[in-house]
Design a protein around this motif. Sequence first.
Motif, PDB file in Angstrom:
ATOM      1  N   THR B  60       0.871  -1.191   0.000  1.00 30.21           N
ATOM      2  CA  THR B  60       0.000   0.000   0.000  1.00 30.21           C
ATOM      3  C   THR B  60       0.901   1.233   0.000  1.00 30.21           C
ATOM      4  O   THR B  60       2.109   1.133   0.232  1.00 30.21           O
ATOM      5  CB  THR B  60      -0.831   0.045   1.300  1.00 30.21           C
ATOM      6  OG1 THR B  60       0.126   0.172   2.381  1.00 30.21           O
ATOM      7  CG2 THR B  60      -1.636  -1.230   1.489  1.00 30.21           C
ATOM      8  N   MET B 748     -12.567  -6.075  11.068  1.00 27.48           N
ATOM      9  CA  MET B 748     -11.150  -5.670  10.935  1.00 27.48           C
ATOM     10  C   MET B 748     -10.262  -6.787  11.490  1.00 27.48           C
ATOM     11  O   MET B 748      -9.259  -7.176  10.897  1.00 27.48           O
ATOM     12  CB  MET B 748     -10.923  -4.370  11.713  1.00 27.48           C
ATOM     13  CG  MET B 748      -9.512  -3.823  11.612  1.00 27.48           C
ATOM     14  SD  MET B 748      -9.400  -2.230  12.457  1.00 27.48           S
ATOM     15  CE  MET B 748      -7.643  -1.888  12.241  1.00 27.48           C
ATOM     16  N   GLN B 774      -9.380   3.792  12.493  1.00 22.58           N
ATOM     17  CA  GLN B 774     -10.131   3.169  11.392  1.00 22.58           C
ATOM     18  C   GLN B 774     -11.574   2.855  11.773  1.00 22.58           C
ATOM     19  O   GLN B 774     -12.459   2.838  10.924  1.00 22.58           O
ATOM     20  CB  GLN B 774      -9.426   1.872  10.962  1.00 22.58           C
ATOM     21  CG  GLN B 774      -8.100   2.122  10.272  1.00 22.58           C
ATOM     22  CD  GLN B 774      -7.549   0.843   9.647  1.00 22.58           C
ATOM     23  OE1 GLN B 774      -8.278  -0.126   9.404  1.00 22.58           O
ATOM     24  NE2 GLN B 774      -6.259   0.839   9.401  1.00 22.58           N
ATOM     25  N   ASP B 778     -12.767   7.131  11.377  1.00 18.18           N
ATOM     26  CA  ASP B 778     -12.980   7.118   9.911  1.00 18.18           C
ATOM     27  C   ASP B 778     -14.327   6.438   9.607  1.00 18.18           C
ATOM     28  O   ASP B 778     -14.396   5.219   9.438  1.00 18.18           O
ATOM     29  CB  ASP B 778     -11.811   6.359   9.255  1.00 18.18           C
ATOM     30  CG  ASP B 778     -11.897   6.419   7.727  1.00 18.18           C
ATOM     31  OD1 ASP B 778     -13.015   6.670   7.220  1.00 18.18           O
ATOM     32  OD2 ASP B 778     -10.870   6.208   7.052  1.00 18.18           O
ATOM     33  N   GLU B 780     -16.190   6.320   7.019  1.00 20.80           N
ATOM     34  CA  GLU B 780     -16.303   5.609   5.737  1.00 20.80           C
ATOM     35  C   GLU B 780     -15.667   4.220   5.849  1.00 20.80           C
ATOM     36  O   GLU B 780     -16.220   3.208   5.418  1.00 20.80           O
ATOM     37  CB  GLU B 780     -15.593   6.436   4.659  1.00 20.80           C
ATOM     38  CG  GLU B 780     -16.121   6.162   3.252  1.00 20.80           C
ATOM     39  CD  GLU B 780     -15.126   6.668   2.183  1.00 20.80           C
ATOM     40  OE1 GLU B 780     -14.585   7.783   2.411  1.00 20.80           O
ATOM     41  OE2 GLU B 780     -14.883   5.952   1.210  1.00 20.80           O
ATOM     42  N   ARG B 781     -14.489   4.190   6.499  1.00 23.62           N
ATOM     43  CA  ARG B 781     -13.782   2.907   6.642  1.00 23.62           C
ATOM     44  C   ARG B 781     -14.595   1.953   7.519  1.00 23.62           C
ATOM     45  O   ARG B 781     -14.695   0.756   7.260  1.00 23.62           O
ATOM     46  CB  ARG B 781     -12.409   3.175   7.272  1.00 23.62           C
ATOM     47  CG  ARG B 781     -11.438   2.054   7.085  1.00 23.62           C
ATOM     48  CD  ARG B 781     -10.066   2.611   6.694  1.00 23.62           C
ATOM     49  NE  ARG B 781      -9.179   1.477   6.355  1.00 23.62           N
ATOM     50  CZ  ARG B 781      -7.882   1.626   6.108  1.00 23.62           C
ATOM     51  NH1 ARG B 781      -7.351   2.823   6.171  1.00 23.62           N
ATOM     52  NH2 ARG B 781      -7.125   0.600   5.810  1.00 23.62           N
ATOM     53  N   ARG B 782     -15.197   2.535   8.597  1.00 23.28           N
ATOM     54  CA  ARG B 782     -16.028   1.698   9.481  1.00 23.28           C
ATOM     55  C   ARG B 782     -17.160   1.066   8.661  1.00 23.28           C
ATOM     56  O   ARG B 782     -17.436  -0.122   8.729  1.00 23.28           O
ATOM     57  CB  ARG B 782     -16.634   2.570  10.587  1.00 23.28           C
ATOM     58  CG  ARG B 782     -17.542   1.778  11.544  1.00 23.28           C
ATOM     59  CD  ARG B 782     -18.523   2.668  12.294  1.00 23.28           C
ATOM     60  NE  ARG B 782     -17.833   3.685  13.096  1.00 23.28           N
ATOM     61  CZ  ARG B 782     -18.491   4.621  13.809  1.00 23.28           C
ATOM     62  NH1 ARG B 782     -19.827   4.641  13.811  1.00 23.28           N
ATOM     63  NH2 ARG B 782     -17.843   5.514  14.513  1.00 23.28           N
ATOM     64  N   ASP B 784     -17.186   0.483   5.479  1.00 21.22           N
ATOM     65  CA  ASP B 784     -16.660  -0.569   4.575  1.00 21.22           C
ATOM     66  C   ASP B 784     -16.538  -1.894   5.327  1.00 21.22           C
ATOM     67  O   ASP B 784     -16.964  -2.944   4.851  1.00 21.22           O
ATOM     68  CB  ASP B 784     -15.277  -0.161   4.039  1.00 21.22           C
ATOM     69  CG  ASP B 784     -15.414   0.960   3.003  1.00 21.22           C
ATOM     70  OD1 ASP B 784     -16.577   1.180   2.560  1.00 21.22           O
ATOM     71  OD2 ASP B 784     -14.407   1.615   2.676  1.00 21.22           O
ATOM     72  N   TYR B 785     -15.920  -1.813   6.514  1.00 16.30           N
ATOM     73  CA  TYR B 785     -15.750  -3.046   7.302  1.00 16.30           C
ATOM     74  C   TYR B 785     -17.132  -3.663   7.581  1.00 16.30           C
ATOM     75  O   TYR B 785     -17.355  -4.860   7.396  1.00 16.30           O
ATOM     76  CB  TYR B 785     -15.053  -2.749   8.638  1.00 16.30           C
ATOM     77  CG  TYR B 785     -13.545  -2.649   8.557  1.00 16.30           C
ATOM     78  CD1 TYR B 785     -12.885  -1.526   9.050  1.00 16.30           C
ATOM     79  CD2 TYR B 785     -12.774  -3.665   7.999  1.00 16.30           C
ATOM     80  CE1 TYR B 785     -11.498  -1.421   8.998  1.00 16.30           C
ATOM     81  CE2 TYR B 785     -11.389  -3.578   7.937  1.00 16.30           C
ATOM     82  CZ  TYR B 785     -10.750  -2.447   8.435  1.00 16.30           C
ATOM     83  OH  TYR B 785      -9.381  -2.336   8.370  1.00 16.30           O
TER      84      TYR B 785
END
Lengths: 116, 826
Positions: B60, B748, B774, B778, B780-782, B784-785
């Motif tokens: 990454t 996660m 995360q 965040d 958005e990330r939460r 996604d998960y």
Amino acid sequence: MTALDGAWIDIGNLADIPREGARVVKTPAGCIGVFRTADDRVFALEDRCPHKAGPLSQGIVHDAHVTCPLHNWVISLETGLAQGADDGQVRTFPLRVDGDRILIDGAALATRSRAA
Amino acid sequence: MHELRKERLVVIGNGMAPGRTLERLFEAAPGVYDVTIFNAEPRVNYDRILLSPVLSGEKTYDDIIIHGAEWYASHGVVLHAGERVVAIDRDAKTVTSDTGLTTSYDKLIIATGSNPIVIPVSGHDLPGVLTYRDLDDVQAMLAAAERGGRAVVIGGGLLGLEAAAGLKQQGMDVTVLHLMPTLMERQLDSAAGYLLQHELERRGIQVLTKANTHAVLSTNAALGPPGVRGVQLDDGSEIPADIVVMAVGIRPSIAVAKEAGLDVNRGIVVDPSMRTSDPSIFAVGECVEAGGQCFGLVAPLYEQAAVLAAHLAGDTMPTFVPSATATKLKVTGVDLYSAGDFADGPDREEIVLRDAARSVYKRLVIEDDALVGVVMYGDTQDGAWFFDLIKKRTDISELRETLIFGQSYAGGTPLDPTAAVAALPDDAEICGCNGVCKSQIVAKINDLGLTTLDDVRAHTKASSSCGTCTGLVEQLMALTLGDAYNPAAVQPMCGCTDLGHDDVRRLIKAKQLQTIPAVMQELEWSTSGGCAKCRPALNYYLVCDWPDVYADDYQSRFINERVHANIQKDGTYSIVPRMWGGMTSSKELRAIADVVDKFDIPTVKVTGGQRIDMLGIKKEDLPAVWADLGQAGFVSGHAYAKGLRTVKTCVGTDWCRFGTQDSTGLGVRIEKFMWGSWTPAKVKMAVSGCPRNCAEATCKDVGVVCVDSGYEIHFAGAAGLEVKKTDLLTTVAGEDEALEIIVALVQMYREQGRYLERIWKWAARVGMETIHAQIVEDLERRRDYFDRFVFSQKFAQHDPWAERVQGKDAHEFAPMANIARLEAAE
């Protein structure tokens, strides 16, 4: 002469056993594990781990070995010998594959049942 | 006497060359300069060589950062990111950026790098025509790859092939167009070029040589905004394409220097001390022309940086003299090495080795008993040794017979690999990117007592850029430290591999491996069938990464997870039905009582997880037992699973005088939402209705303590082998948000945990800040998960007991044959 003494006994066909798995055959003197490897070789062992009699037929099969589900002893399907630091052995039984039928040696079973 | 003002040093450009210059400068003369950097790119300094692994998904962006924000702060450097310098006023000694920001300098370094060449064919400015130079390019290519389709890469040089391999790895159909008859003609001869083309074709990449691009074809303007439709060659043929990547070379970026009236040619002309035609202006990196040459590979750029840093620190001795450079191709899986001048010549001889089976090709070019050029394909282990012979023009006449076989055969020295490194001269270059020689590494290892590869990378920079010399560095460590050096610093997963869990998980995703045999084949397992340690772990990783695609390999599961019951010491089994949040009813209890009587189950026990266990059931009876329990609405309690076990609760506001929230309701809701999910290790949860914490939430993997203002979400507790209090992740007001955070947190952990690693060990490894950032900060990330967990549940949340009642895996519950009866029948 009982059926067990001389003849090869038909115990089913290859497809009955999942690849890298095992099935149990009940005999007069206890259970035998019949194993099938990834490349379709078949082996028969006494279904009692030399360590604490765990049912080897329930273990994970990898290459030509099975890992006992109780305490992770690794047993060779070919020789029945415990691998690595563990020592002990389980009895093996000759098998014959005829087409997709599997036959077990009646004579070997007989000596085992009388002896058991 | 006014206080001595620090000299102001302004740097235009924030790439690897200026970055290395400042690093050396701060080592040699800390605090002498006030440094200001203008960077056209809106980001910190990152390793451009490692853009390929980012494109192919193996790394990454965070992995390839060279100087993080804290590096600039710690040296008091002002970084204007996203500000392009447009004018240098040499009289006023100031620079001005495109936003009008003006700064004055005492000394100025121009490090504007180079621009990718874009062939001015018609359609070259269409959206969808990309270059391959910086992170923005990689992000654009990844976005395009997301949409799939066809990519045409114009240019079969180093960058073009790396772009092609990366896009192929990302699932696109890729065609490479190359002007010359063979690929990478500047670094490889035609034989190696052919082998490289053959290898790329074997991997599904189409290669067209002698292909001259005539035009980039646009989509039909009537249908919508113009985009790329294909590429047309001189011979009129057309290749369909959704994106075109131009990787035909780079040109030094000299505009701002030229406008300021500095001497420029192809690059900004500098003298051996990296000074331009203006005494207070220097230049470094790809924009430079020194001795009539421009430079694109890292090694010479870092040499320039070292010279410039020395001069800025007052040491005027070092000079930059361009030297022969080596090329290593880093297209994953293809090893290539070439150095020196390998063109044919009348008074030149060559020694060639071809091993078709191993697809190995080596060619040595010799002139006057000295090695002048080397090309190696497939086996590049001796590259460093050959390159050393070239640089030193060593007389190779006695070595001639075995020269092609490399150093270990030269003069019959033993084959032990460390002996090869031991035989290397002290000043032999081990790491080409950073110009680190053998003695420097050995000295640092001994002086600082370094024992791991990461330490050596940190302190010497060796193998910290492109990484292809890692093997050599490790041999050097083994040589220097003897048995004190433990290469397996990373704990291998099991005896079948040297790879650790993290590498295996990363490579499963990067190489898109979707079956256990594929993993074992691609990651070179030493056993054909794995073992009882790695098979269950690989099965879980594949279930977690490809929930919709991967067929669960039940034979790779431990017996309990295979038959959905817990094996006991006598070969019988125990089962624990779900009791949501620990709640039950007379109807459920009667059903259990009836089953216990009917099947004569010897032991009935209340568990620590607030439910009831039935022990001693014969395996053959299991489906029938489950059938009766199913009638009463029970499902499997997964008491055997590396998955969600229980969500213990207290009665909370339903009954308790101290209750602050409906803890039972939340516990039931969580368990109903998450049951069935497979996780790296078992997950135990609890919800307590108030800080008295009767459900003992603070020693669980995930726990909730309800308070008046809402829900304290705790995690990373332990209460078995080890006892550990949970850490408070956050406190939220609403039940919905609490559930979302818990689900995201577990997902996660599902994606990052090592098999059999409980949540508290994973959290200790990853760190609370990262998890908090995360999952809590965040959103958005939460999200996604959370979504990925919900998606995986579509495939996981089925009652295994009900499936087996309907006959699934019937073979598990019946003997294959029963020949005891046979004897009786006689």
